[in-house]
Write an enzyme that holds these catalytic residues in place. Structure first.
Site, PDB file in Angstrom:
ATOM      1  N   THR A 186       5.039 118.189  16.763  1.00 41.52           N
ATOM      2  CA  THR A 186       4.139 117.779  17.502  1.00 41.52           C
ATOM      3  C   THR A 186       4.974 117.591  18.939  1.00 41.52           C
ATOM      4  O   THR A 186       5.684 116.664  18.838  1.00 41.52           O
ATOM      5  CB  THR A 186       3.057 117.406  17.081  1.00 41.52           C
ATOM      6  OG1 THR A 186       2.046 117.201  16.285  1.00 41.52           O
ATOM      7  CG2 THR A 186       2.022 116.110  18.523  1.00 41.52           C
ATOM      8  N   THR A 237       3.059 111.489  16.882  1.00 38.98           N
ATOM      9  CA  THR A 237       3.535 112.448  16.121  1.00 38.98           C
ATOM     10  C   THR A 237       3.742 112.026  15.070  1.00 38.98           C
ATOM     11  O   THR A 237       3.968 110.592  14.468  1.00 38.98           O
ATOM     12  CB  THR A 237       4.871 113.092  16.949  1.00 38.98           C
ATOM     13  OG1 THR A 237       5.233 114.237  16.252  1.00 38.98           O
ATOM     14  CG2 THR A 237       6.136 111.624  16.774  1.00 38.98           C
ATOM     15  N   GLY A 238       3.798 113.716  13.830  1.00 38.16           N
ATOM     16  CA  GLY A 238       3.823 113.149  12.673  1.00 38.16           C
ATOM     17  C   GLY A 238       2.639 113.341  11.654  1.00 38.16           C
ATOM     18  O   GLY A 238       2.073 114.413  11.915  1.00 38.16           O
ATOM     19  N   GLY A 240      -0.951 112.843  10.111  1.00 44.45           N
ATOM     20  CA  GLY A 240      -1.949 112.935  11.722  1.00 44.45           C
ATOM     21  C   GLY A 240      -2.796 112.085  10.572  1.00 44.45           C
ATOM     22  O   GLY A 240      -3.445 111.370  11.142  1.00 44.45           O
TER      23      GLY A 240
END
Length: 317
Positions: A186, A237-238, A240
């Protein structure tokens, strides 16, 4: 004697603000052979956003241009080159938010837009609404001058093979779609302009082999993206689902509003993500004074920053 406080006050009012830009390209267990491509990508995005800020442009334009570069770069999970869902299609999400007005624009589950952040910006600027999804988002984009593309134009051989391998091995064991060893590329950006306004943008293709129609945190206000001049601008980011449950971007911005430094809050946010829900990911955070924080609990996260004094980038911090 009364002249001095008056002169000091005037100088404070008209003191120029130094622009700041921070970008990220995803937090995950990035392999050694992909580091250089990620660094090249975030540096290119930084250069595009900085061109806007250095010419006196607004923070909203800067984050849009930075994210467009990352969407166009096949290295990242955004735009062309994104992960494929279970049906072998690209489905994209994006959000952009203006800290000066709290206006925002978001798109979800779009399949025919090369740059979903462009459509998100059109929604922010030209619609009374905040969020469009799927066919409605694409119709809005086309009506406002953004051309559609074929979904096949967003798919690259690397991702076809990645999906094939994951689905072929699914019979042996249930794959962890959210493992940090699977890319979470992302992308996002936060910026401060000369007028003291901040903005944020986040864009993603989501997770590999996701169910069609699955929406992650990236395009949701307060989760994967947030901006408010009175608090901070954030892009996450990561994984979700935990980020959504904690409304992590807004959670972080609110703590900056209490007086905590963004550097501390970013680390605190990731600790909170891990301790509360065993989540993993990263965050960039920027306040209206130009102070920023970068944190992640994955092995690596691509990032880059610039102000008038210095520029830096890396994959760990």
């Amino acid at each position: 004697m009364l002249d001095y406080p008056f002169i000091f006050l005037v100088s404070r009012i008209f003191l120029p603000i130094n622009p700041v830009l921070v970008v990220h390209g995803g937090a995950w267990a990035m392999p050694d052979d992909m580091v250089e491509a990620h660094l090249h990508g975030v540096r290119n995005a930084l250069a595009a956003g900085w061109r806007v800020l250095s010419r006196g442009g607004c923070s909203l334009d800067a984050v849009e241009e930075a994210v467009v570069v990352l969407e166009d770069d096949e290295t990242f999970d955004a735009g062309r080159g994104s992960f494929l869902n279970r049906d072998g299609k690209v489905q994209l999400d994006a959000l952009i938010m203006d800290g000066a007005t709290l206006r925002a624009g978001g798109v979800g589950c779009v399949e025919h837009l090369r740059n979903p952040v462009r459509a998100a910006r059109k929604i922010l600027s030209e619609s009374p609404h905040v969020y469009f999804v799927a066919e409605g988002a694409e119709r809005f984009a086309e009506e406002h001058g953004i051309p559609l593309c074929r979904n096949e134009d967003l798919i690259i051989p690397r991702e076809l093979e990645r999906l094939r391998q994951l689905q072929a091995n699914a019979g042996e064991e249930t794959p962890d779609l959210f493992a940090p060893t699977i890319s979470h590329d992302t992308v996002g950006a936060v910026a401060l302009d000369r007028d003291g306004n901040i903005a944020a943008a986040t864009s993603t293709g989501g997770t590999l082999n996701k169910a069609p129609g699955r929406l992650g945190d990236s395009s949701l206000i307060g989760c994967g993206c947030y901006a408010d001049n009175k608090t901070a601008a954030a892009s996450t980011t990561g994984w979700g689902e935990p980020i959504m449950k904690l409304v992590l971007a807004k959670w972080s911005a609110d703590r900056v509003a209490t007086g905590s430094l963004p550097e501390w809050v970013a680390a605190e946010a990731i600790n909170y993500l891990e301790s509360r829900l065993n989540g993993h990911g990263g965050i960039i955070l920027l306040d209206a004074q130009g102070r920023f924080g970068i944190a992640h609990n994955t092995p690596r996260m691509a990032w880059a920053t610039k102000n008038i004094h210095q520029e830096s980038s890396g994959v760990s911090r």
